[in-house]
Motif scaffolding. Structure first.
Motif, PDB file in Angstrom:
ATOM      1  N   GLN A 105       2.566 -15.642 -13.759  1.00  0.00           N
ATOM      2  CA  GLN A 105       3.392 -13.741 -12.533  1.00  0.00           C
ATOM      3  C   GLN A 105       3.842 -13.310 -13.276  1.00  0.00           C
ATOM      4  OE1 GLN A 105       7.204 -16.729  -9.819  1.00  0.00           O
ATOM      5  NE2 GLN A 105       5.721 -17.546 -11.476  1.00  0.00           N
ATOM      6  N   LYS A 106       4.451 -11.809 -12.994  1.00  0.00           N
ATOM      7  CA  LYS A 106       4.479 -11.336 -14.424  1.00  0.00           C
ATOM      8  C   LYS A 106       6.067 -10.437 -14.527  1.00  0.00           C
ATOM      9  CE  LYS A 106      -0.013  -9.133 -14.015  1.00  0.00           C
ATOM     10  NZ  LYS A 106      -0.388  -7.815 -13.436  1.00  0.00           N
ATOM     11  N   ALA A 107       6.932 -10.552 -15.413  1.00  0.00           N
ATOM     12  CA  ALA A 107       7.698 -10.324 -15.523  1.00  0.00           C
ATOM     13  C   ALA A 107       8.626  -9.071 -14.480  1.00  0.00           C
ATOM     14  CB  ALA A 107       8.590  -9.971 -16.905  1.00  0.00           C
ATOM     15  N   GLU A 108       7.622  -8.017 -14.826  1.00  0.00           N
ATOM     16  CA  GLU A 108       7.536  -6.376 -14.154  1.00  0.00           C
ATOM     17  C   GLU A 108       7.603  -6.521 -12.530  1.00  0.00           C
ATOM     18  OE1 GLU A 108       3.610  -5.945 -15.185  1.00  0.00           O
ATOM     19  OE2 GLU A 108       5.759  -7.388 -16.343  1.00  0.00           O
ATOM     20  N   ILE A 109       6.826  -7.750 -11.675  1.00  0.00           N
ATOM     21  CA  ILE A 109       6.603  -7.365 -10.419  1.00  0.00           C
ATOM     22  C   ILE A 109       8.195  -8.422  -9.631  1.00  0.00           C
ATOM     23  CG2 ILE A 109       6.265  -9.063  -8.274  1.00  0.00           C
ATOM     24  CD1 ILE A 109       3.771  -7.298  -9.821  1.00  0.00           C
ATOM     25  N   TRP A 110       8.546  -8.901 -11.104  1.00  0.00           N
ATOM     26  CA  TRP A 110      10.455  -9.596 -10.101  1.00  0.00           C
ATOM     27  C   TRP A 110      11.205  -9.022 -10.214  1.00  0.00           C
ATOM     28  CZ3 TRP A 110      11.724 -14.380  -8.164  1.00  0.00           C
ATOM     29  CH2 TRP A 110      10.978 -15.395  -8.004  1.00  0.00           C
ATOM     30  N   LYS A 111      11.359  -7.629 -11.674  1.00  0.00           N
ATOM     31  CA  LYS A 111      11.639  -7.165 -12.215  1.00  0.00           C
ATOM     32  C   LYS A 111      12.073  -5.825 -10.758  1.00  0.00           C
ATOM     33  CE  LYS A 111      14.078  -4.414 -16.132  1.00  0.00           C
ATOM     34  NZ  LYS A 111      14.229  -2.771 -15.043  1.00  0.00           N
ATOM     35  N   ASN A 112      11.227  -5.126 -11.291  1.00  0.00           N
ATOM     36  CA  ASN A 112      10.517  -4.139 -10.255  1.00  0.00           C
ATOM     37  C   ASN A 112      10.816  -3.978  -8.102  1.00  0.00           C
ATOM     38  OD1 ASN A 112       9.699  -2.860 -11.881  1.00  0.00           O
ATOM     39  ND2 ASN A 112       7.384  -3.033 -11.439  1.00  0.00           N
ATOM     40  N   TYR A 113      11.278  -5.318  -7.950  1.00  0.00           N
ATOM     41  CA  TYR A 113      12.047  -5.770  -6.589  1.00  0.00           C
ATOM     42  C   TYR A 113      13.622  -5.994  -6.271  1.00  0.00           C
ATOM     43  CZ  TYR A 113      12.693  -8.233  -2.515  1.00  0.00           C
ATOM     44  OH  TYR A 113      13.270  -8.221  -0.953  1.00  0.00           O
ATOM     45  N   ALA A 114      13.444  -6.877  -7.492  1.00  0.00           N
ATOM     46  CA  ALA A 114      15.345  -6.685  -7.852  1.00  0.00           C
ATOM     47  C   ALA A 114      16.309  -5.839  -8.057  1.00  0.00           C
ATOM     48  CB  ALA A 114      15.660  -7.638  -8.630  1.00  0.00           C
ATOM     49  N   ASP A 115      15.314  -4.471  -8.728  1.00  0.00           N
ATOM     50  CA  ASP A 115      15.711  -3.362  -9.155  1.00  0.00           C
ATOM     51  C   ASP A 115      16.358  -2.140  -7.927  1.00  0.00           C
ATOM     52  OD1 ASP A 115      16.440  -4.095 -12.096  1.00  0.00           O
ATOM     53  OD2 ASP A 115      14.585  -2.879 -12.957  1.00  0.00           O
ATOM     54  N   TRP A 116      15.161  -2.769  -6.883  1.00  0.00           N
ATOM     55  CA  TRP A 116      14.824  -1.910  -5.774  1.00  0.00           C
ATOM     56  C   TRP A 116      16.257  -2.122  -5.230  1.00  0.00           C
ATOM     57  CZ3 TRP A 116      13.527  -4.396  -0.867  1.00  0.00           C
ATOM     58  CH2 TRP A 116      13.402  -3.115  -0.327  1.00  0.00           C
ATOM     59  N   MET A 117      15.818  -3.902  -4.637  1.00  0.00           N
ATOM     60  CA  MET A 117      16.956  -4.067  -3.689  1.00  0.00           C
ATOM     61  C   MET A 117      18.465  -3.653  -4.478  1.00  0.00           C
ATOM     62  SD  MET A 117      16.106  -7.770  -2.071  1.00  0.00           S
ATOM     63  CE  MET A 117      17.260  -7.405  -1.349  1.00  0.00           C
ATOM     64  N   GLN A 133      24.034  -7.829  -8.356  1.00  0.00           N
ATOM     65  CA  GLN A 133      24.401  -7.089  -9.717  1.00  0.00           C
ATOM     66  C   GLN A 133      22.781  -7.452 -10.060  1.00  0.00           C
ATOM     67  OE1 GLN A 133      26.557 -11.121 -10.612  1.00  0.00           O
ATOM     68  NE2 GLN A 133      25.141 -11.466 -12.028  1.00  0.00           N
ATOM     69  N   PRO A 134      22.474  -6.517 -11.464  1.00  0.00           N
ATOM     70  CA  PRO A 134      20.675  -7.048 -11.401  1.00  0.00           C
ATOM     71  C   PRO A 134      20.122  -8.115 -11.534  1.00  0.00           C
ATOM     72  CG  PRO A 134      22.045  -5.391 -12.596  1.00  0.00           C
ATOM     73  CD  PRO A 134      23.375  -6.380 -11.731  1.00  0.00           C
ATOM     74  N   LEU A 135      19.435  -8.604 -11.144  1.00  0.00           N
ATOM     75  CA  LEU A 135      18.782 -10.209 -11.718  1.00  0.00           C
ATOM     76  C   LEU A 135      18.369 -10.390 -13.110  1.00  0.00           C
ATOM     77  CD1 LEU A 135      17.517 -12.107 -10.273  1.00  0.00           C
ATOM     78  CD2 LEU A 135      15.139 -11.656  -9.971  1.00  0.00           C
ATOM     79  N   ASP A 136      18.628 -10.895 -13.889  1.00  0.00           N
ATOM     80  CA  ASP A 136      17.657 -11.562 -14.864  1.00  0.00           C
ATOM     81  C   ASP A 136      16.614 -12.535 -14.448  1.00  0.00           C
ATOM     82  OD1 ASP A 136      16.950 -12.534 -17.125  1.00  0.00           O
ATOM     83  OD2 ASP A 136      18.822 -13.934 -17.966  1.00  0.00           O
ATOM     84  N   ASP A 151       1.176  -1.305   0.174  1.00  0.00           N
ATOM     85  CA  ASP A 151       0.028   0.516  -0.549  1.00  0.00           C
ATOM     86  C   ASP A 151       0.588   1.460   0.054  1.00  0.00           C
ATOM     87  OD1 ASP A 151      -2.470  -1.810   0.671  1.00  0.00           O
ATOM     88  OD2 ASP A 151      -2.612  -1.257   2.010  1.00  0.00           O
ATOM     89  N   TYR A 152       1.906   1.128   0.482  1.00  0.00           N
ATOM     90  CA  TYR A 152       2.754   2.410   0.340  1.00  0.00           C
ATOM     91  C   TYR A 152       4.289   2.509  -1.020  1.00  0.00           C
ATOM     92  CZ  TYR A 152       0.355   3.158   4.646  1.00  0.00           C
ATOM     93  OH  TYR A 152      -0.484   3.533   5.887  1.00  0.00           O
ATOM     94  N   ALA A 153       3.908   1.071  -1.449  1.00  0.00           N
ATOM     95  CA  ALA A 153       5.730   0.830  -2.057  1.00  0.00           C
ATOM     96  C   ALA A 153       5.506  -0.373  -2.685  1.00  0.00           C
ATOM     97  CB  ALA A 153       6.743   0.634  -1.350  1.00  0.00           C
ATOM     98  N   PRO A 154       4.760  -0.037  -3.895  1.00  0.00           N
ATOM     99  CA  PRO A 154       4.792  -0.633  -5.201  1.00  0.00           C
ATOM    100  C   PRO A 154       6.052  -1.731  -5.723  1.00  0.00           C
ATOM    101  CG  PRO A 154       4.169   1.944  -5.501  1.00  0.00           C
ATOM    102  CD  PRO A 154       4.847   1.576  -5.020  1.00  0.00           C
ATOM    103  N   GLN A 155       7.408  -1.569  -5.207  1.00  0.00           N
ATOM    104  CA  GLN A 155       8.302  -2.447  -5.537  1.00  0.00           C
ATOM    105  C   GLN A 155       8.176  -3.879  -4.488  1.00  0.00           C
ATOM    106  OE1 GLN A 155       8.159   0.511  -4.587  1.00  0.00           O
ATOM    107  NE2 GLN A 155      10.060   1.021  -3.216  1.00  0.00           N
TER     108      GLN A 155
END
Length: 354
Positions: free
Chosen positions: A318-330, A338-341, A234-238
């Motif tokens: 599952q959606k790629a953007e969900i995986w990417k958004n969280y990994a990019d945030w981390m 390093q970035p996640l594939d 509710d506060y952070a979409p990532q």
């Protein structure tokens, strides 16, 4: 039930045991050569009363924690014969000291229950795990404390004591939901309570913790100890990531893709049953694990069942953007080296209808 088990066991205990065992044959407990059937001779015509029964493929599924309503679909698929229909003899086991991720990556279990945050870190350490289904579509975890702590906004964490398990991701998640409302995470006292029970800890030495509402929140209501729950999403979409997920190994996918498909066909039916029949699904879980509190299971299942599929086109998607958004945030916080594939971390290819 906090997020700590899915995170700590998967991260702290994962690497040493996994890398020593990754050469084992995927699904070490499996006895048959083919996923949906066996190494026995093909069955005779349906009218042949002397035909030998189909030999089932034995597999293990490792849970991430003690059995709870996150796992109901697995128990429903087993109890209702869905696994047997797919030629599988499934044993559902608790993770033990090694953790579910280690069991799956080493081949001790063919499938397991994990979480996106744990699998993200594992992938970047070359641990060959793949998420094959999202058990719940949206993150139902968050920071929670008793009503008398007056936690109405993340800014209210200031001056309070948080009890966690010592991961840098905890403070990062807290900061992510405090910053948008003008909160200062440096004003939160953070202590390590390990595996301490939430209800004991908030009476003793903390004001709030990171929990799943479907279990701890529901239990608090039943105890007459309602809490304020601030959901991460509710506060952070990532932070609206997949937790829990079902996993398997790259080896299992490469060598026995039909087994993965058969497992997910039956498991999907189990979770779809729980969506449509929460009361009956709760009874199945209670029967399978009689030590559980029946009142808690029934109330938790009623709350959680609609959230398995939620707004997805199908259960498990599952959606790629969900995986990417969280990994990019981390990665942006330097919690990842390093970035996640993201595309290699999950697959929808084995879900029914793919």
């Amino acid at each position: 039930m906090g997020v700590k088990k899915a995170f700590t066991l998967c991260l702290v205990l994962l690497l040493a045991a996994v890398m020593a065992g990754c050469g084992n044959n995927g699904g070490g407990s499996n006895t048959a050569n083919t996923p949906g059937g066996s190494s026995a001779s093909p069955a005779a015509d349906a009218g042949d009363a002397t035909a030998a029964p189909q030999e089932l493929t034995k597999i293990k599924v490792a849970l991430d924690w003690t059995p709870n309503t996150n796992h109901t679909g697995l128990y429903a698929a087993k109890e209702l014969g869905y696994y047997e229909e797919e030629g599988l003899d499934v044993e559902i086991v608790q993770p033990g000291a090694a953790g579910a991720d280690t069991m799956v990556a080493s081949g001790e279990a063919a499938f397991g229950v994990s979480a996106q945050e744990a699998l993200t870190l594992a992938r970047l350490q070359n641990v060959p795990l793949v998420s094959i289904a999202a058990v719940i579509q949206h993150n139902t975890s968050g920071f929670a404390g008793p009503k008398d702590r007056n936690l109405k906004s993340p800014k209210d964490f200031e001056g309070k004591t948080y009890g966690g398990w010592g991961s840098p991701a905890e403070e990062a998640a807290m900061k992510a939901i405090m910053d948008p409302v003008g909160g200062d995470v440096s004003k939160v006292k953070i202590i390590n309570i390990g595996e301490a029970d939430y209800f004991t800890a908030v009476k003793r030495d903390i004001d709030f913790a990171w929990v799943f509402y479907a279990w701890t929140g529901i239990e608090a209501e039943l105890r007459g100890e309602p809490l304020d729950m601030l959901y991460l999403k509710d506060y952070a979409p990532q932070l609206d990531y997949y937790t829990p997920v079902l996993t398997t190994s790259e080896k299992e996918i490469a060598e026995r893709p039909e087994l993965v498909k058969a497992f997910l066909a039956a498991t999907t039916k189990g979770y779809e049953y729980a969506v449509a029949n929460p009361a009956e699904a709760a009874d199945i879980l209670i029967k399978a694990v009689p030590d559980l509190d029946p009142e808690l299971v029934k109330a938790s299942q009623e709350w959680l069942s609609p959230k398995y599929k939620d707004d997805a086109a199908r259960w498990g998607e599952q959606k790629a953007e969900i995986w990417k958004n969280y990994a990019d945030w981390m990665y942006g916080l330097k919690l990842l080296e390093q970035p996640l594939d993201a595309d290699a971390a999950f697959t929808n290819d084995f879900l029914p209808g793919s």
